[in-house]
Scaffold this motif. Structure first.
Motif, PDB file in Angstrom:
ATOM      1  N   LEU A 166      34.622 -48.972  17.630  1.00  0.00           N
ATOM      2  CA  LEU A 166      34.053 -47.941  16.757  1.00  0.00           C
ATOM      3  C   LEU A 166      34.880 -46.659  16.857  1.00  0.00           C
ATOM      4  CD1 LEU A 166      31.671 -46.977  14.895  1.00  0.00           C
ATOM      5  CD2 LEU A 166      30.552 -46.182  16.987  1.00  0.00           C
ATOM      6  N   GLY A 167      35.270 -46.308  18.098  1.00  0.00           N
ATOM      7  CA  GLY A 167      36.094 -45.111  18.331  1.00  0.00           C
ATOM      8  C   GLY A 167      37.399 -45.168  17.561  1.00  0.00           C
ATOM      9  N   ILE A 168      38.052 -46.346  17.587  1.00  0.00           N
ATOM     10  CA  ILE A 168      39.334 -46.517  16.871  1.00  0.00           C
ATOM     11  C   ILE A 168      39.090 -46.376  15.365  1.00  0.00           C
ATOM     12  CG2 ILE A 168      41.151 -48.211  16.294  1.00  0.00           C
ATOM     13  CD1 ILE A 168      40.636 -49.346  19.212  1.00  0.00           C
ATOM     14  N   PHE A 169      38.009 -46.994  14.909  1.00  0.00           N
ATOM     15  CA  PHE A 169      37.701 -46.976  13.478  1.00  0.00           C
ATOM     16  C   PHE A 169      37.467 -45.548  12.977  1.00  0.00           C
ATOM     17  CE2 PHE A 169      34.590 -47.031  10.043  1.00  0.00           C
ATOM     18  CZ  PHE A 169      35.234 -47.837   9.132  1.00  0.00           C
ATOM     19  N   ILE A 170      36.631 -44.776  13.688  1.00  0.00           N
ATOM     20  CA  ILE A 170      36.278 -43.438  13.177  1.00  0.00           C
ATOM     21  C   ILE A 170      37.442 -42.458  13.308  1.00  0.00           C
ATOM     22  CG2 ILE A 170      33.789 -43.742  13.530  1.00  0.00           C
ATOM     23  CD1 ILE A 170      34.038 -41.943  16.024  1.00  0.00           C
ATOM     24  N   ASN A 171      38.408 -42.785  14.187  1.00  0.00           N
ATOM     25  CA  ASN A 171      39.607 -41.941  14.292  1.00  0.00           C
ATOM     26  C   ASN A 171      40.344 -41.864  12.959  1.00  0.00           C
ATOM     27  OD1 ASN A 171      39.670 -40.815  16.796  1.00  0.00           O
ATOM     28  ND2 ASN A 171      40.613 -42.593  17.782  1.00  0.00           N
ATOM     29  N   ASN A 172      40.282 -42.957  12.187  1.00  0.00           N
ATOM     30  CA  ASN A 172      40.934 -42.983  10.866  1.00  0.00           C
ATOM     31  C   ASN A 172      40.351 -41.939   9.914  1.00  0.00           C
ATOM     32  OD1 ASN A 172      42.810 -45.280  11.074  1.00  0.00           O
ATOM     33  ND2 ASN A 172      40.938 -46.406  11.497  1.00  0.00           N
ATOM     34  N   ARG A 195      26.421 -47.510   9.292  1.00  0.00           N
ATOM     35  CA  ARG A 195      26.209 -48.959   9.445  1.00  0.00           C
ATOM     36  C   ARG A 195      27.036 -49.515  10.588  1.00  0.00           C
ATOM     37  NH1 ARG A 195      25.760 -49.223   3.882  1.00  0.00           N
ATOM     38  NH2 ARG A 195      23.616 -49.617   3.284  1.00  0.00           N
ATOM     39  N   LEU A 196      28.300 -49.093  10.666  1.00  0.00           N
ATOM     40  CA  LEU A 196      29.165 -49.602  11.738  1.00  0.00           C
ATOM     41  C   LEU A 196      28.677 -49.129  13.108  1.00  0.00           C
ATOM     42  CD1 LEU A 196      32.649 -49.297  10.039  1.00  0.00           C
ATOM     43  CD2 LEU A 196      31.523 -51.388  10.735  1.00  0.00           C
ATOM     44  N   THR A 197      28.131 -47.912  13.155  1.00  0.00           N
ATOM     45  CA  THR A 197      27.567 -47.406  14.414  1.00  0.00           C
ATOM     46  C   THR A 197      26.378 -48.272  14.819  1.00  0.00           C
ATOM     47  OG1 THR A 197      28.260 -45.169  13.811  1.00  0.00           O
ATOM     48  CG2 THR A 197      26.643 -45.352  15.571  1.00  0.00           C
ATOM     49  N   LEU A 198      25.530 -48.583  13.842  1.00  0.00           N
ATOM     50  CA  LEU A 198      24.368 -49.432  14.118  1.00  0.00           C
ATOM     51  C   LEU A 198      24.806 -50.819  14.584  1.00  0.00           C
ATOM     52  CD1 LEU A 198      21.261 -49.630  14.004  1.00  0.00           C
ATOM     53  CD2 LEU A 198      21.483 -50.472  11.678  1.00  0.00           C
ATOM     54  N   ARG A 199      25.846 -51.378  13.933  1.00  0.00           N
ATOM     55  CA  ARG A 199      26.324 -52.720  14.305  1.00  0.00           C
ATOM     56  C   ARG A 199      26.959 -52.740  15.690  1.00  0.00           C
ATOM     57  NH1 ARG A 199      29.116 -53.943   8.568  1.00  0.00           N
ATOM     58  NH2 ARG A 199      27.207 -54.087   7.360  1.00  0.00           N
ATOM     59  N   SER A 200      27.447 -51.588  16.141  1.00  0.00           N
ATOM     60  CA  SER A 200      28.082 -51.554  17.466  1.00  0.00           C
ATOM     61  C   SER A 200      27.034 -51.494  18.583  1.00  0.00           C
ATOM     62  CB  SER A 200      29.025 -50.358  17.577  1.00  0.00           C
ATOM     63  OG  SER A 200      28.289 -49.155  17.617  1.00  0.00           O
ATOM     64  N   MET A 201      25.774 -51.322  18.188  1.00  0.00           N
ATOM     65  CA  MET A 201      24.700 -51.259  19.178  1.00  0.00           C
ATOM     66  C   MET A 201      24.013 -52.618  19.312  1.00  0.00           C
ATOM     67  SD  MET A 201      23.387 -47.539  17.937  1.00  0.00           S
ATOM     68  CE  MET A 201      21.825 -47.505  18.750  1.00  0.00           C
ATOM     69  N   LYS A 202      23.296 -52.790  20.421  1.00  0.00           N
ATOM     70  CA  LYS A 202      22.592 -54.057  20.642  1.00  0.00           C
ATOM     71  C   LYS A 202      21.270 -54.060  19.885  1.00  0.00           C
ATOM     72  CE  LYS A 202      24.663 -55.224  25.051  1.00  0.00           C
ATOM     73  NZ  LYS A 202      24.459 -55.410  26.484  1.00  0.00           N
ATOM     74  N   GLN A 203      20.663 -55.250  19.792  1.00  0.00           N
ATOM     75  CA  GLN A 203      19.353 -55.346  19.140  1.00  0.00           C
ATOM     76  C   GLN A 203      18.279 -54.917  20.123  1.00  0.00           C
ATOM     77  OE1 GLN A 203      19.226 -59.463  17.744  1.00  0.00           O
ATOM     78  NE2 GLN A 203      18.683 -58.718  15.731  1.00  0.00           N
TER      79      GLN A 203
END
Length: 711
Positions: free
Chosen positions: A486-492, A527-535
């Motif tokens: 997620l960190g790499i993604f949001i750096n963009n 959405r990507l932040t939510l997907r990076s979290m557990k259920q």
């Protein structure tokens, strides 16, 4: 009935053999000989061997020999993909294992499998080869029947079941082309041969109203009709509360009380009282006392546990409890006496709960309010609505004040708010979608949300410190690897998150979501932040709730529609009545792990079914809009195309093969699509104009093509 003790003895005997010096891989007949198993006990031996295989303690190799698994042998659940390959998820392991198409051994989606992990190649994800099917995940499949001259076959609705099921002519049950059917699998086939089955139920024709949703209901094994023993019990459920019961409870019928729900809600399971003295708010959250009518172990209770939760599908609700309870005696309807379990809280100006009391009560709601009307009072100061409810207006204004205090307190500690635009799908009498729009959340929905959250936290903390067996709602910290991605993604996009000591604090994710508010990439990054979290799940251990940044949390507020709430109400009431002796504590310690585990599974099943129906109705809606043009936002990019989300929450795909003005390639590092010659770039969050070219209800896909703006 088989003697469990004898089977257990054989299991011990086998386990001892496999750990002895005599052990070597051998076939069944050799095991019978070496262990001197009498003829009449052969079947028992086979049953125990199957048990040991399902537990992953031994394996059956392709030569038919029973042997110990090596260190590289694992047991997990197979998840298939439409393209033939799949993944195996192993309990307790973060990363799943990739299974190439030629290594699936005919495994079907949901099967429990045994696999050998291939020698790792540096820098690549782990790969494996399935060596045996331990347990089949599905024995029945829902799909569309197609007739041939001498036989039929069924195309499974679930695209993860990638092979058609062959149906011999004598087992078609008279099904014709286009019938939605339930198939019992009689032979699972293998990597070269398709599964075979027989039609056990015809749901109706694919074009008949309601058949599409019933197909999803059957596909997820959702129980619809209540069994006869449950329906018989309903004759004894009263329409009014027993006046004798009032004597045993705190009577708060003279306190101003309201329920606040959606316009179409029928099961009103929470009511609110609120007053203020000086700087102290006195908040009462009153929850329907369902356990008074649903006794432990009775038919109603067994059925509620089996269902685990109510399921909300677009045109229907599959309730956890029969309507006579959920819409009747357990619904906190206005101007009638109802039994409740109440949490009274004294809250200071900073949102801290200074003290609380939990009690069995009798209440009488003064008004059944809707979110719309309360929002008109607290948001819009609508004169007409304020006049209609003038005696309650000060209380609603006080509710808004307290809700803001509680929200600010949660915000300070790092609680994450995911305000996604959920879809509201409006259908006609035949189930055809006529309008799809984002579901509106207003200040009234947020008031109730805050009050339910604080009650859930207060009850959980109370029972944690009493050290009483309980069911908590927990949410583990995210996986380090997913947060790194997620960190790499949001750096963009020019954003960053701090990760301390290999763990992230929810406050960091909260800060990120605040920074992206009202930006083109907001929906995507959320959405990507939510997907990076557990259920989130139900557990007997209180491990905290990461998303809410809460040390203690449970589900106390909806016993009409969630079994864990009903379960903890029972514990709370026994505790209040002084009945939690050692015997009962021991009973709950044994029982609750399975209740929590089962409730988590039924919740996931309900979520998946709800998403499936939503996706299906969105596709059906777009069938009538083929050829029309819409504006949308690029919500996802992959090597094979770009996803575009429309303002009404519908998402479709622009296939890269349909992008005619250039040859486009996917720049994975920057998450963008780039034209080889024109150097034209399409980025996440970018606004685009699209035309709808296809909507396939069977495959659940919507296709778009780009429309260039005329200069």
């Amino acid at each position: 009935m088989k003697d469990k003790t004898l089977l257990e003895e054989k299991k011990i005997m086998l386990e001892e053999f496999f750990s002895s010096e005599e052990y070597k891989p051998m076939r069944f007949k050799d095991l019978v000989t070496i262990l001197q198993v009498p003829k009449e006990a052969k079947n028992d031996l086979k049953e125990v061997l199957d048990q040991l295989i399902s537990q992953g303690k031994i394996i059956l190799d392709q030569g038919g020999r029973y042997k110990l698994p090596g260190e590289d042998t694992k047991v997990g659940t197979f998840s298939a993909t439409q393209r033939g390959f799949g993944f195996v998820m192993i309990d307790g392991e973060v990363e799943d294992i990739f299974i190439p198409e030629n290594a699936t051994m005919g495994a079907m989606h949901g099967d429990k499998v045994m696999l050998v992990i291939n020698k790792e190649q540096s820098g690549k994800r782990r790969e494996g080869t399935i060596i045996s099917i331990v347990e089949r995940g599905k024995s029945e499949i829902v799909g569309t029947f197609e007739k041939s001259k001498n036989f039929g076959f069924v195309l499974p609705d679930n695209q993860k079941f990638t092979r058609d099921i062959f149906i011999p002519k004598e087992h078609t049950k008279g099904a014709v082309d286009g019938h939605k059917v339930v198939v019992k699998i009689t032979n699972y086939g293998d990597s070269t041969q398709n599964p075979e089955g027989r039609v056990v139920e015809i749901l109706g024709h694919i074009n008949d109203p309601g058949v599409d949703i019933m197909s999803v209901v059957k596909s997820y094994d959702l129980p619809v009709d209540f069994p006869e023993d449950v329906m018989r019990v309903l004759d004894f459920v009263p329409d009014e509360i027993d006046p004798e019961e009032i004597k045993n409870r705190m009577d708060i019928r003279d306190v101003k009380t309201v329920t606040i729900d959606g316009e179409d809600a029928k099961d009103l399971d929470d009511a609110i009282t609120l007053s203020k003295e000086g700087d102290i708010y006195h908040l009462g959250v009153h929850i329907a006392d369902v356990t008074h009518y649903v006794k432990e172990g009775a038919a109603l209770d067994r059925e509620a546990l089996k269902r685990g939760t109510s399921v909300y599908l677009v045109d229907r609700v599959i309730p956890m409890l029969p309507h006579k309870l959920s819409n009747g005696i357990c619904s906190l309807n206005p101007n009638v006496d109802r039994l409740a379990l109440s949490c009274f809280m004294d809250i200071d100006a900073k949102g801290n709960v200074l003290g609380h009391k939990i009690a069995e009560t009798v209440i009488c709601s003064d008004r059944r309010m809707t979110y719309t009307n309360v929002a008109k009072i607290v948001e819009e100061s609508d004169e007409e609505v304020m006049k209609e409810y003038e005696d309650l207006v000060p209380m609603f204004q006080l509710m808004q004040e307290l809700a803001e205090v509680l929200r600010e307190r949660r915000h300070k500690r790092g609680s994450i708010n995911f305000d996604f635009p959920e879809s509201k799908i409006i259908v006609d009498k035949k189930g055809k979608p006529i309008e799809i729009k984002p579901y509106e959340r207003n200040k009234a929905t947020k008031i109730i949300e805050e009050f339910m959250l604080i009650a859930n936290e207060t009850v959980a903390e109370d029972f944690y410190w009493q050290e009483i067996p309980f069911v908590y709602r927990t949410h583990d910290n995210p996986d380090e690897e997913k947060i790194k991605k997620l960190g790499i993604f949001i750096n963009n996009f020019g954003y960053s998150i701090k990760v301390g000591n290999e763990e992230i604090h929810p406050k960091e994710l909260q800060k990120l979501l605040i920074k992206i508010e009202d930006t083109p990439e907001e929906a995507l990054i959320s959405r990507l932040t939510l997907r990076s979290m557990k259920q989130a799940k139900y557990t007997v251990a209180n491990t905290g709730h990461f998303g809410l940044s809460a040390k203690y949390y449970c589900h106390f507020t909806s016993p009409i529609r969630r079994y864990p709430d009903l379960q903890i109400h029972r514990i709370i009431k026994e505790n209040l009545g002084g009945k939690l002796n050692e015997n009962r504590l021991s009973h709950y310690e044994k029982l609750l792990f399975e209740v929590a585990n089962h409730s988590s599974k039924t919740e996931r099943r309900a979520d998946e079914a709800e998403r499936e129906v939503e996706k299906m109705k969105k596709v059906e809606y777009m069938v009538d809009h083929i050829g029309e043009t819409f504006e949308g936002v690029i919500s996802g990019i992959t090597a094979w195309g770009m996803y575009v989300e429309l303002p009404n929450t519908i998402e479709g795909m622009i296939r890269v093969s349909e992008m005619q003005d250039d040859y486009y390639f996917y720049d994975e590092e920057r998450y963008q699509m780039v034209g080889e010659h024109t150097k034209k770039v399409y980025k996440l969050g970018q606004k685009v104009k699209v035309e709808v070219t296809n909507a396939d209800k069977f495959l659940r896909i919507i296709d778009f093509v780009l429309v260039e703006d005329e200069e």
